[in-house]
Design a protein around this motif. Structure first.
Motif, PDB file in Angstrom:
ATOM      1  N   LEU A 224       0.684  -1.133  -0.006  1.00 47.78           N
ATOM      2  CA  LEU A 224       0.110   0.069  -0.098  1.00 47.78           C
ATOM      3  C   LEU A 224       0.705   1.567  -0.078  1.00 47.78           C
ATOM      4  CD1 LEU A 224      -2.763   1.065   0.165  1.00 47.78           C
ATOM      5  CD2 LEU A 224      -2.692   0.959   2.677  1.00 47.78           C
ATOM      6  N   VAL A 225       0.795   1.881  -0.955  1.00 47.51           N
ATOM      7  CA  VAL A 225       1.471   2.994  -1.204  1.00 47.51           C
ATOM      8  C   VAL A 225       1.390   4.126   0.105  1.00 47.51           C
ATOM      9  CG1 VAL A 225       2.110   5.182  -2.832  1.00 47.51           C
ATOM     10  CG2 VAL A 225       1.627   2.908  -3.688  1.00 47.51           C
ATOM     11  N   GLY A 226       2.554   4.539   0.593  1.00 50.95           N
ATOM     12  CA  GLY A 226       2.582   5.704   1.576  1.00 50.95           C
ATOM     13  C   GLY A 226       3.674   5.378   2.552  1.00 50.95           C
ATOM     14  N   PRO A 227       3.985   6.454   3.199  1.00 48.31           N
ATOM     15  CA  PRO A 227       5.341   6.399   4.231  1.00 48.31           C
ATOM     16  C   PRO A 227       4.894   5.342   5.461  1.00 48.31           C
ATOM     17  CG  PRO A 227       3.921   8.368   4.602  1.00 48.31           C
ATOM     18  CD  PRO A 227       3.391   7.752   3.386  1.00 48.31           C
ATOM     19  N   GLN A 228       6.115   4.525   5.527  1.00 47.16           N
ATOM     20  CA  GLN A 228       5.913   3.555   6.660  1.00 47.16           C
ATOM     21  C   GLN A 228       6.479   4.219   7.839  1.00 47.16           C
ATOM     22  OE1 GLN A 228       8.912   0.879   5.102  1.00 47.16           O
ATOM     23  NE2 GLN A 228       9.859   1.032   6.762  1.00 47.16           N
ATOM     24  N   ARG A 229       5.950   3.897   9.178  1.00 50.88           N
ATOM     25  CA  ARG A 229       6.462   4.242  10.424  1.00 50.88           C
ATOM     26  C   ARG A 229       7.064   3.240  11.301  1.00 50.88           C
ATOM     27  NH1 ARG A 229       5.416  10.171   9.426  1.00 50.88           N
ATOM     28  NH2 ARG A 229       3.543   9.750   7.935  1.00 50.88           N
ATOM     29  N   ALA A 230       8.080   3.624  11.954  1.00 52.87           N
ATOM     30  CA  ALA A 230       8.984   2.746  12.872  1.00 52.87           C
ATOM     31  C   ALA A 230       9.352   3.195  14.105  1.00 52.87           C
ATOM     32  CB  ALA A 230      10.010   2.210  12.145  1.00 52.87           C
ATOM     33  N   LEU A 231       9.198   2.314  15.072  1.00 52.47           N
ATOM     34  CA  LEU A 231       9.383   2.794  16.374  1.00 52.47           C
ATOM     35  C   LEU A 231      10.654   1.868  16.860  1.00 52.47           C
ATOM     36  CD1 LEU A 231       6.050   3.336  18.156  1.00 52.47           C
ATOM     37  CD2 LEU A 231       7.529   5.162  17.450  1.00 52.47           C
ATOM     38  N   LEU A 232      11.674   2.182  17.532  1.00 49.58           N
ATOM     39  CA  LEU A 232      12.922   1.565  18.140  1.00 49.58           C
ATOM     40  C   LEU A 232      12.287   0.633  19.290  1.00 49.58           C
ATOM     41  CD1 LEU A 232      15.589   4.292  18.075  1.00 49.58           C
ATOM     42  CD2 LEU A 232      15.379   2.352  16.396  1.00 49.58           C
ATOM     43  N   LEU A 233      13.143  -0.502  19.030  1.00 51.47           N
ATOM     44  CA  LEU A 233      12.965  -1.615  20.084  1.00 51.47           C
ATOM     45  C   LEU A 233      14.262  -1.731  20.878  1.00 51.47           C
ATOM     46  CD1 LEU A 233      10.722  -4.298  18.544  1.00 51.47           C
ATOM     47  CD2 LEU A 233      10.118  -2.545  20.455  1.00 51.47           C
ATOM     48  N   PRO A 234      14.620  -2.138  22.029  1.00 45.23           N
ATOM     49  CA  PRO A 234      15.717  -2.458  22.458  1.00 45.23           C
ATOM     50  C   PRO A 234      16.439  -3.389  21.807  1.00 45.23           C
ATOM     51  CG  PRO A 234      13.990  -2.622  24.370  1.00 45.23           C
ATOM     52  CD  PRO A 234      13.429  -2.305  22.874  1.00 45.23           C
ATOM     53  N   GLY A 235      18.038  -3.202  21.738  1.00 44.46           N
ATOM     54  CA  GLY A 235      18.828  -4.095  20.920  1.00 44.46           C
ATOM     55  C   GLY A 235      18.818  -3.991  19.570  1.00 44.46           C
ATOM     56  N   GLY A 236      18.509  -2.872  19.187  1.00 51.17           N
ATOM     57  CA  GLY A 236      18.606  -2.616  17.586  1.00 51.17           C
ATOM     58  C   GLY A 236      17.424  -2.858  16.797  1.00 51.17           C
ATOM     59  N   GLY A 237      16.383  -3.305  17.540  1.00 51.94           N
ATOM     60  CA  GLY A 237      15.115  -3.824  16.765  1.00 51.94           C
ATOM     61  C   GLY A 237      14.222  -2.662  16.600  1.00 51.94           C
ATOM     62  N   ALA A 238      13.034  -2.969  15.761  1.00 54.03           N
ATOM     63  CA  ALA A 238      12.181  -1.658  15.471  1.00 54.03           C
ATOM     64  C   ALA A 238      10.728  -2.580  15.413  1.00 54.03           C
ATOM     65  CB  ALA A 238      12.477  -1.146  14.560  1.00 54.03           C
ATOM     66  N   LEU A 239       9.575  -1.662  15.741  1.00 54.05           N
ATOM     67  CA  LEU A 239       8.377  -1.912  15.178  1.00 54.05           C
ATOM     68  C   LEU A 239       7.998  -1.167  14.037  1.00 54.05           C
ATOM     69  CD1 LEU A 239       6.297  -2.109  18.729  1.00 54.05           C
ATOM     70  CD2 LEU A 239       7.248  -4.198  17.040  1.00 54.05           C
ATOM     71  N   VAL A 240       7.585  -1.700  13.194  1.00 53.92           N
ATOM     72  CA  VAL A 240       7.179  -0.934  11.733  1.00 53.92           C
ATOM     73  C   VAL A 240       5.746  -1.111  11.341  1.00 53.92           C
ATOM     74  CG1 VAL A 240       7.545  -0.871   9.201  1.00 53.92           C
ATOM     75  CG2 VAL A 240       9.495  -1.741  10.796  1.00 53.92           C
ATOM     76  N   VAL A 241       4.942  -0.016  11.013  1.00 53.10           N
ATOM     77  CA  VAL A 241       3.539   0.102  10.887  1.00 53.10           C
ATOM     78  C   VAL A 241       3.512   0.204   9.253  1.00 53.10           C
ATOM     79  CG1 VAL A 241       1.658   1.023  11.267  1.00 53.10           C
ATOM     80  CG2 VAL A 241       3.278   1.201  13.054  1.00 53.10           C
ATOM     81  N   HIS A 242       2.762  -1.021   8.694  1.00 54.94           N
ATOM     82  CA  HIS A 242       2.927  -0.770   7.182  1.00 54.94           C
ATOM     83  C   HIS A 242       1.839  -1.409   6.797  1.00 54.94           C
ATOM     84  CE1 HIS A 242       4.532  -5.110   6.694  1.00 54.94           C
ATOM     85  NE2 HIS A 242       4.620  -4.702   8.161  1.00 54.94           N
ATOM     86  N   ALA A 243       1.273  -1.696   5.626  1.00 50.67           N
ATOM     87  CA  ALA A 243       0.112  -2.302   5.060  1.00 50.67           C
ATOM     88  C   ALA A 243       0.429  -2.948   3.716  1.00 50.67           C
ATOM     89  CB  ALA A 243      -0.986  -1.245   4.924  1.00 50.67           C
ATOM     90  N   LEU A 244      -0.386  -3.689   3.416  1.00 48.39           N
ATOM     91  CA  LEU A 244      -0.532  -4.634   2.039  1.00 48.39           C
ATOM     92  C   LEU A 244      -1.830  -4.412   1.455  1.00 48.39           C
ATOM     93  CD1 LEU A 244       1.092  -8.011   2.999  1.00 48.39           C
ATOM     94  CD2 LEU A 244       2.304  -6.047   1.846  1.00 48.39           C
ATOM     95  N   GLU A 245      -1.923  -4.526   0.153  1.00 50.37           N
ATOM     96  CA  GLU A 245      -3.223  -4.683  -0.596  1.00 50.37           C
ATOM     97  C   GLU A 245      -3.225  -6.006  -1.414  1.00 50.37           C
ATOM     98  OE1 GLU A 245      -4.568  -0.435  -2.639  1.00 50.37           O
ATOM     99  OE2 GLU A 245      -2.816  -1.531  -3.608  1.00 50.37           O
ATOM    100  N   ILE A 246      -4.253  -6.825  -1.271  1.00 51.33           N
ATOM    101  CA  ILE A 246      -4.333  -7.973  -1.867  1.00 51.33           C
ATOM    102  C   ILE A 246      -5.690  -7.971  -2.893  1.00 51.33           C
ATOM    103  CG2 ILE A 246      -4.901 -10.426  -1.432  1.00 51.33           C
ATOM    104  CD1 ILE A 246      -3.871 -10.282   1.518  1.00 51.33           C
TER     105      ILE A 246
END
Length: 314
Positions: A224-246
């Motif tokens: 799904l076209v648009g900017p993704q957003r991500a928040l850092l997690l401990p240890g160099g990880g991240a949570l990423v908010v994104h979307a798909l179209e089927i």
């Protein structure tokens, strides 16, 4: 289709935690929007923006599609367009729970690209992404309920951070889903844990054509076209908010002029098309996701919601 995946529909993807809610500071991830004002987001402003959820619920209940349009952007705007119009033709409006006890993750610095993520803990953990656009706050994604009731909690800022590799890994998350879901043979080497929503969806995509025979069913998966957003997690990880179209395209089998087994029910057909019979159909679903990527690059889905955005016949 797995019942577990549908149970998350409109309820619908993106975390549990203990203790008193607190703010996490972040640095905006994406480029600036020329129409937004460059100033920091205070908690009071985020609290006020979160309250628009009630306005959105009222708009859906009243089938006020103009209000839905004004209050949403990105994925929620896509899900609220033709789907809202379909409720005027008898399709049930989505039932939305009253979410509360939010924790806000706010950008630390002033920026023209203004956004924040809210994690509501009641009645069950769910993520919301809010974006400031055209001089007002709008809901971009949410609720995205936590899958399984247990998910990591952000502790740092937004991606990218001081570690460039974290930003690169986060930006590649949506593409990894696309590669995985369009590679049933597993040649690419992209993997998700057993029981992950992505694994269930891949199994569904492979199984579903056989459930509609003699009809023919083809599938196209896109980002799904648009900017993704991500928040850092401990240890160099991240949570990423994104979307798909089927996109599903269903056509009648040889010698038939109409579908034998439409993949969507009569309420959806009547709402979107005005008829319960379909000579053929094309349906587009949106899958909202919150994904964890670890410091080692392993990915897993922590929250998901899925909804039908468009349905046409021809």
């Amino acid at each position: 289709m797995p019942r577990r995946l549908f149970a998350l529909l409109l309820g619908l993807c993106a975390v549990t935690g203990c203790g008193v809610p607190s703010e996490e500071r972040a640095v905006p991830e994406t480029g600036a929007s020329p129409k937004a004002s460059a100033r920091t987001i205070e908690r009071a402003e985020a609290v006020q923006a979160f309250e628009l959820l009630q306005q959105l619920d009222d708009a859906w209940r009243d089938r006020d599609c103009a209000a839905v349009e004004q209050l949403t952007t990105w994925a929620e705007n896509t899900l609220g367009g033709r789907a809202c119009e379909a409720t005027r033709n008898g399709r049930p409006a989505p039932t939305r729970e009253e979410y509360g006890d939010p924790e806000f993750f706010l950008p630390a610095e002033a920026g023209e690209d203004r956004w924040f993520v809210a994690l509501a803990r009641e009645p069950r953990p769910a993520y919301f992404l809010f974006v400031h656009e055209d001089e007002r706050w709008r809901l971009a994604a949410g609720p995205i309920p936590a899958d399984g009731g247990d998910a990591p909690e952000p502790r740092g800022g937004a991606v990218p951070s001081g570690d460039p590799s974290t930003g690169v890994k986060a930006r590649l998350v949506p593409q990894r889903y696309l590669t995985y879901l369009t590679d049933p043979a597993g040649v690419s080497g992209v993997r998700f844990p057993k029981g992950d929503v992505a694994a269930e969806l891949l199994a569904e995509l492979g199984r579903r054509p056989g459930t509609v025979r003699p009809d023919r069913l083809t599938t196209d998966v896109r980002l799904l076209v648009g900017p993704q957003r991500a928040l850092l997690l401990p240890g160099g990880g991240a949570l990423v908010v994104h979307a798909l179209e089927i996109e599903y395209r269903q056509r009648p089998g040889a010698g038939r002029s109409s579908l034998a087994r439409p993949i969507y029910g009569k309420d959806d057909l009547r709402g979107f098309t005005g008829s319960v019979r379909a000579p053929e159909l094309t349906g587009t679903e949106i899958v909202l996701l919150v994904t964890e990527i670890t410091g080692e690059g392993k990915v897993s889905t922590v929250a998901v919601r899925r909804g039908l955005a468009s349905l046409t016949t021809g």
